[in-house]
Design a protein around this motif. Structure first.
Motif, PDB file in Angstrom:
ATOM      1  N   UNK A 128       7.335 -16.632  64.548  1.00 18.12           N
ATOM      2  CA  UNK A 128       7.032 -17.106  65.894  1.00 18.12           C
ATOM      3  C   UNK A 128       5.527 -17.283  66.023  1.00 18.12           C
ATOM      4  N   UNK A 129       5.123 -18.221  66.869  1.00 17.73           N
ATOM      5  CA  UNK A 129       3.712 -18.421  67.184  1.00 17.73           C
ATOM      6  C   UNK A 129       3.403 -17.719  68.501  1.00 17.73           C
ATOM      7  N   UNK A 130       2.377 -16.889  68.498  1.00 22.00           N
ATOM      8  CA  UNK A 130       1.980 -16.156  69.693  1.00 22.00           C
ATOM      9  C   UNK A 130       1.194 -17.057  70.637  1.00 22.00           C
ATOM     10  N   UNK A 131       0.961 -16.578  71.851  1.00 17.81           N
ATOM     11  CA  UNK A 131       0.145 -17.334  72.801  1.00 17.81           C
ATOM     12  C   UNK A 131      -1.312 -17.372  72.351  1.00 17.81           C
ATOM     13  N   UNK A 132      -1.871 -16.194  72.099  1.00 13.22           N
ATOM     14  CA  UNK A 132      -3.288 -16.092  71.736  1.00 13.22           C
ATOM     15  C   UNK A 132      -3.456 -15.387  70.408  1.00 13.22           C
ATOM     16  N   UNK A 133      -4.522 -14.599  70.280  1.00  8.04           N
ATOM     17  CA  UNK A 133      -4.729 -13.802  69.077  1.00  8.04           C
ATOM     18  C   UNK A 133      -3.502 -12.923  68.864  1.00  8.04           C
ATOM     19  N   UNK A 134      -2.958 -12.960  67.655  1.00  8.47           N
ATOM     20  CA  UNK A 134      -1.641 -12.347  67.429  1.00  8.47           C
ATOM     21  C   UNK A 134      -1.695 -10.856  67.136  1.00  8.47           C
ATOM     22  N   UNK A 135      -2.880 -10.285  66.929  1.00  6.06           N
ATOM     23  CA  UNK A 135      -2.946  -8.892  66.481  1.00  6.06           C
ATOM     24  C   UNK A 135      -2.212  -7.938  67.424  1.00  6.06           C
ATOM     25  N   UNK A 136      -2.506  -8.060  68.703  1.00 12.80           N
ATOM     26  CA  UNK A 136      -1.900  -7.129  69.672  1.00 12.80           C
ATOM     27  C   UNK A 136      -0.386  -7.341  69.757  1.00 12.80           C
ATOM     28  N   UNK A 137       0.060  -8.601  69.792  1.00 14.00           N
ATOM     29  CA  UNK A 137       1.498  -8.870  69.841  1.00 14.00           C
ATOM     30  C   UNK A 137       2.187  -8.400  68.567  1.00 14.00           C
ATOM     31  N   UNK A 138       1.512  -8.557  67.427  1.00 15.06           N
ATOM     32  CA  UNK A 138       2.070  -8.089  66.153  1.00 15.06           C
ATOM     33  C   UNK A 138       2.278  -6.580  66.195  1.00 15.06           C
ATOM     34  N   UNK A 139       1.260  -5.866  66.696  1.00 15.12           N
ATOM     35  CA  UNK A 139       1.362  -4.410  66.800  1.00 15.12           C
ATOM     36  C   UNK A 139       2.471  -4.003  67.769  1.00 15.12           C
ATOM     37  N   UNK A 140       2.586  -4.715  68.874  1.00 16.11           N
ATOM     38  CA  UNK A 140       3.601  -4.370  69.890  1.00 16.11           C
ATOM     39  C   UNK A 140       5.016  -4.617  69.363  1.00 16.11           C
ATOM     40  N   UNK A 141       5.215  -5.719  68.652  1.00 16.22           N
ATOM     41  CA  UNK A 141       6.542  -5.996  68.096  1.00 16.22           C
ATOM     42  C   UNK A 141       6.891  -4.967  67.024  1.00 16.22           C
TER      43      UNK A 141
END
Length: 578
Positions: free
Chosen positions: A135-148
């Protein structure tokens, strides 16, 4: 990426040999751009423009190795810097890439890598081919990657020092600590709790002072002589106590912070050696770092991430239909940047440094893209041009009366293809040269026609490029990698490199145009088309006749070769014949 020098700091003070060895099973979350670009920059020689088949082959072996070991990979890609918090960092990296290209070709020495233009696209297409979830995140993916990862309670795999700071429930595996080429796959696991227990046992929040002082992609590193002196003093004290460390301000920040029991103690000490505005900046950075990295209770599922709507146009208009395509990798991130930020960042090309203008060949295509998107864009605001940013302007092509993006969605496929051919200045009849089973070659043919009309390659370079396509598509073998001579100072070699770079740029922009028109033509991965070493090899030999005979043994391969060469030599005044 991440926090400068932190990886070295970790290696010095908390080496991976001391970490726990695990055998991963089940879900494993990967930082997409981190993985793809690390592989591309560390494993392959990029000076010929890209060996995409080899890159694809590596990705396939990587993910098959994970799956064979019972791992279910999930990949997340960076999105758009929609708040422009990383603007300076992004421009700085682009400048460094430009300098790396110049240094390598001017000095003929090995410079830091420049990732070839189709690297991320090849990675994404390979994931689709393998059925790997991404999936493509909205912005910088680091935080979303950590949350997932916290949602799935699984580790993160990346090459990004930010993950040393995130409080990941199941830990972080640096890419070089994932031993994917053995069965079962094993890994060295970094666990933040163990790290903070060793260095910040009294106050775990002290870890957020590392990015607050050393900086990251969003925050500048704090530079102050008095602070440097305090860090050096802490280093000396650590040495006297028997700790083996190197005298280096950037690397010894950890020792300095670890001498205090609480964040309050650090701030109290800093108030004695730093100016008031510097203290305010460090406190501000600390709060930002804590907000960014502390995600213990904020997990997020894939479905929740899909529903995120942070990406809007500059004027605040939502993009629901386009967002759905974007999440699936069917709408280019670089076009989303145009929609959200009203600007276009020129990608860095591997090109002849004496003629560093390959991206200009697609300027007409890009202006047409901007015109189609214009209802969602504002008037151009950028005044500086290449090599970093391009003004989003479409006045030069307004006479073409192209449909706007909302109208494109209502057109049938044939009409969308007509618009694509109109922009690419290609007679739509050319596409009738391909039968249904050959439709994957249509976008390639359109790009070749545009390239040949604007780059004006001679027949030798045309045949070299098309033969490269046929070899990569039909032979499916890794083509010469060790026996290609280095001609970086040869004018003919550099001119050929530039001409092929122009095709890469054309195909890159043609793909983006195809996305904007809702993908009426199938897209063929560059891994099945372009091998920089192979095409440069063909271009530098006097005759490629023997190679043509060997590669065009099948009648089907010869038909495709002949049609693509014809497309290149066909111009709008040539009488068309099927």
């Amino acid at each position: 990426m991440g926090i400068q020098y932190l990886t070295t700091l970790i290696n010095n003070h908390y080496p991976s040999k001391t970490w726990r060895t695990i055998t991963p099973r089940g879900k494993l979350v990967l930082d997409g751009l981190s993985v793809s670009r690390t592989v591309a920059s560390s494993k392959f020689d990029w000076t010929y423009g890209g060996q995409y088949w080899e890159l694809r082959d590596y990705f396939i072996r990587f993910f098959k190795g994970l799956r064979y070991s019972g791992i279910d990979p999930f990949v997340i890609f960076d999105g758009v810097d929609y708040n422009e918090e990383k603007r300076e960092t992004i421009l700085d990296r682009l400048n460094k890439k430009v300098n790396n290209v110049f240094d390598t070709f001017y000095m003929t020495t090995d410079a830091d890598s420049v990732v070839p233009i189709f690297t991320d696209i090849v990675f994404c297409e390979t994931l689709k081919e393998l059925g790997v979830e991404f999936i493509f995140a909205d912005g910088d993916a680091d935080r979303d990657t950590a949350r997932i990862a916290n949602h799935y309670n699984c580790p993160v795999v990346a090459n990004d020092s930010d993950y040393f700071i995130f409080n990941l429930k199941a830990g972080y595996i640096p890419l070089n600590c994932l031993y994917w080429d053995q069965q079962p796959v094993k890994a060295k696991l970094y666990e933040r709790d163990q790290f903070t227990k060793k260095f910040f046992n009294h106050d775990r929040n002290l870890i957020y002072l590392i990015p607050a002082i050393m900086g990251n992609d969003f925050m500048k590193r704090m530079k102050r002589r008095s602070l440097s002196a305090a860090i050096a003093d802490a280093s000396q004290k650590a040495k006297k106590s028997g700790t083996e460390i190197k005298q280096d301000e950037k690397l010894d920040t950890l020792c300095y912070i670890s001498t205090f029991d609480t964040v309050k103690d650090v701030m109290s000490h800093l108030s004695k050696i730093c100016q008031d505005n510097e203290i305010r900046n460090i406190k501000k950075n600390y709060e930002r770092a804590k907000e960014l990295y502390d995600i213990q209770h904020i997990g997020i599922s894939r479905d929740e991430l899909v529903k995120c709507t942070n990406l809007k146009t500059k004027s605040g208009a939502p993009l629901p239909c386009i967002l759905r395509q974007y999440r699936k990798g069917c709408f280019a991130r670089s076009v989303m940047v145009v929609l959200v930020l009203n600007k276009y960042l020129i990608p860095v090309m591997i090109d002849n440094p004496y003629n560093y203008t390959a991206m200009r060949i697609g300027k007409h295509i890009r202006k047409c893209i901007y015109m189609i998107l214009s209802p969602y864009l504002s008037k151009p605001t950028i005044t500086n041009e290449e090599p970093l940013e391009e003004s989003v302007s479409w006045t030069d092509v307004s006479h073409l009366n192209l449909p706007f993006i909302d109208d494109v969605m209502l057109l049938n496929e044939d009409k969308q293809i007509e618009v694509l051919c109109k922009v690419m200045k290609t007679p739509v009849e050319i596409l009738t040269l391909f039968i249904e089973s050959e439709s994957k070659w249509k976008l390639v043919a359109v790009s070749l026609h545009y390239w040949s009309q604007h780059a004006h390659p001679d027949i030798h370079l045309i045949e070299a490029l098309v033969l490269c396509f046929i070899h990569c598509s039909f032979d499916e073998t890794v083509c010469p990698s060790n026996k290609v001579p280095d001609h970086r100072r040869d004018e003919k070699w550099l001119e050929a490199l530039h001409t092929f770079a122009q095709w890469s740029c054309t195909y890159y922009d043609a793909l983006r145009l195809n996305n904007v028109l809702m993908n009426p033509l199938p897209f063929m991965s560059p891994a099945l088309l372009f091998n920089g070493k192979l095409v440069m090899h063909y271009s530098c030999i006097d005759s490629i006749g023997i190679h043509k005979r060997n590669i065009l043994k099948s009648s089907f391969a010869k038909i495709i070769f002949d049609v693509l060469v014809f497309v290149c030599t066909f111009n709008n005044t040539t009488e068309y014949c099927s």
